[in-house]
Scaffold this motif. Sequence first.
Motif, PDB file in Angstrom:
ATOM      1  N   GLN A 161       0.830  -1.213   0.000  1.00 44.70           N
ATOM      2  CA  GLN A 161       0.000   0.000   0.000  1.00 44.70           C
ATOM      3  C   GLN A 161       0.861   1.257   0.000  1.00 44.70           C
ATOM      4  O   GLN A 161       0.478   2.282  -0.565  1.00 44.70           O
ATOM      5  CB  GLN A 161      -0.944   0.011   1.206  1.00 44.70           C
ATOM      6  N   ALA A 162       2.047   1.159   0.613  1.00 44.48           N
ATOM      7  CA  ALA A 162       2.955   2.313   0.640  1.00 44.48           C
ATOM      8  C   ALA A 162       3.312   2.766  -0.771  1.00 44.48           C
ATOM      9  O   ALA A 162       3.679   3.918  -0.996  1.00 44.48           O
ATOM     10  CB  ALA A 162       4.221   1.967   1.422  1.00 44.48           C
ATOM     11  N   GLY A 163       3.193   1.858  -1.735  1.00 39.79           N
ATOM     12  CA  GLY A 163       3.513   2.187  -3.117  1.00 39.79           C
ATOM     13  C   GLY A 163       2.510   3.119  -3.773  1.00 39.79           C
ATOM     14  O   GLY A 163       2.763   3.636  -4.865  1.00 39.79           O
ATOM     15  N   ARG A 164       1.385   3.350  -3.142  1.00 44.08           N
ATOM     16  CA  ARG A 164       0.379   4.257  -3.712  1.00 44.08           C
ATOM     17  C   ARG A 164       0.806   5.715  -3.553  1.00 44.08           C
ATOM     18  O   ARG A 164       0.358   6.581  -4.303  1.00 44.08           O
ATOM     19  CB  ARG A 164      -0.973   4.068  -3.007  1.00 44.08           C
ATOM     20  N   GLU A 165       1.639   5.952  -2.547  1.00 44.17           N
ATOM     21  CA  GLU A 165       2.026   7.318  -2.216  1.00 44.17           C
ATOM     22  C   GLU A 165       2.728   8.001  -3.393  1.00 44.17           C
ATOM     23  O   GLU A 165       3.679   7.443  -3.962  1.00 44.17           O
ATOM     24  CB  GLU A 165       2.973   7.286  -1.017  1.00 44.17           C
TER      25      GLU A 165
END
Lengths: 230, 184
Positions: A161-165
């Motif tokens: 999910q951190a990759g959405r940033e």
Amino acid sequence: MRDSANQSVESPEYPPELARLPPGRHGLPREFVAHNQRERLIAGLAEAVAENGYAGTTIAHITRHAAVSRRTFYEHFSSKDECFVAAYDTVMEELRTRVGEAFDQEDEWPQAIRAGIAAMLGFLAAEPHLARLSMVEALVAGPVVVERYDSAIQSLVPYFQAGREGRSKEILAGLSPTTEEALVGGMVSLISRRIFADRTDELESLLPDLVEFTLTPYLGSAEAAKVARG
Amino acid sequence: MTVADIVKRAGIARNTFYENFSSKEECFLATQEFAMSAALERVVAAAGSLDEWPFRVRAGLGAFLDYVVEEPALSRTCMVEALSAGPAAVRYYEESQQAFVSLFRLGRDVSPHGADLPETLEEAIIGGVFWILYQRLTASRPEAIPELLPELVEFALTPYLGAEAAGEVATAEIPGGIETASAG
């Protein structure tokens, strides 16, 4: 707690290489011995399960591998199930720590994902017994462990999910609420299928495939392939 | 679960059970075979009704989700319980996933970068779809499954077509095939 370590390691039926504490009056603090016995029981369970499967493992198998007495077993655990849960938690804690550290060492998210996956594959390949315990036997070890297994897998979701940033609107539009769950599920299924088939030696070669698979939704396949190749 | 539980639910005699199966394990495997071939039949029929590969995937996945919703108990047996039902059941579970590989693999021919896709891609996609369904089935929320279709289609097609084209297929209106599959 009784000092049963001395009694057990002196017992002739245990091969000396399994006794990880020197026999006799070692003068170690009682808490240390107790802690060490617990670790030995956990290691003993992992060996016994690797040999016999979870269902075929008995407390006698565990205590033989751990080189401690049956009484010592019951000072630490009330049942085989309880010992398995402790072993499972120990393995997962180790795995979590390694993955987390590898991930945190990288500044860029795609490289951090690559490092995290590499750490996971490296650990499982180096410890085939523990790999089997945590990814195959866990599922037959009763509802308590299955629940822990499910949440351990779900606990990988935030890394992705951190990759959405900082992604563009177009990229974000292509991600759904379940994207990360599906990526994690796909990754774990590839890993556990190889562990189930006793092919842990193939695990590390999965790295480029898994990196490309998990990064593609965020970076597109060309960029993901580039990171995958390292 | 025991053989006694099974015969009670089935409303048959214990003897009848043993005339058909030698053990609970054998009965379990037969259940897996029954459900997986029924589901696959539906998937093949739905996917085969369309020409273009991306829409075939969408129709096939749709038919699969419909089956899971219509047969939550069977699906739970095959996609959740199978994992803890011993090595033979796990092996069957693994093999039955392979049946879907060929449907997805055709996407390599239509993908602009089909030749460069990772060898294990199809295995990973199917594993991801099964994991999402496992989650919904263990949470006893099969009714939430059909609404997952667009997300799963997009997830499955993105590696082949890119996110944008995958999203379009996931939400496009198609007369005929898809609606038939969802209603069926």
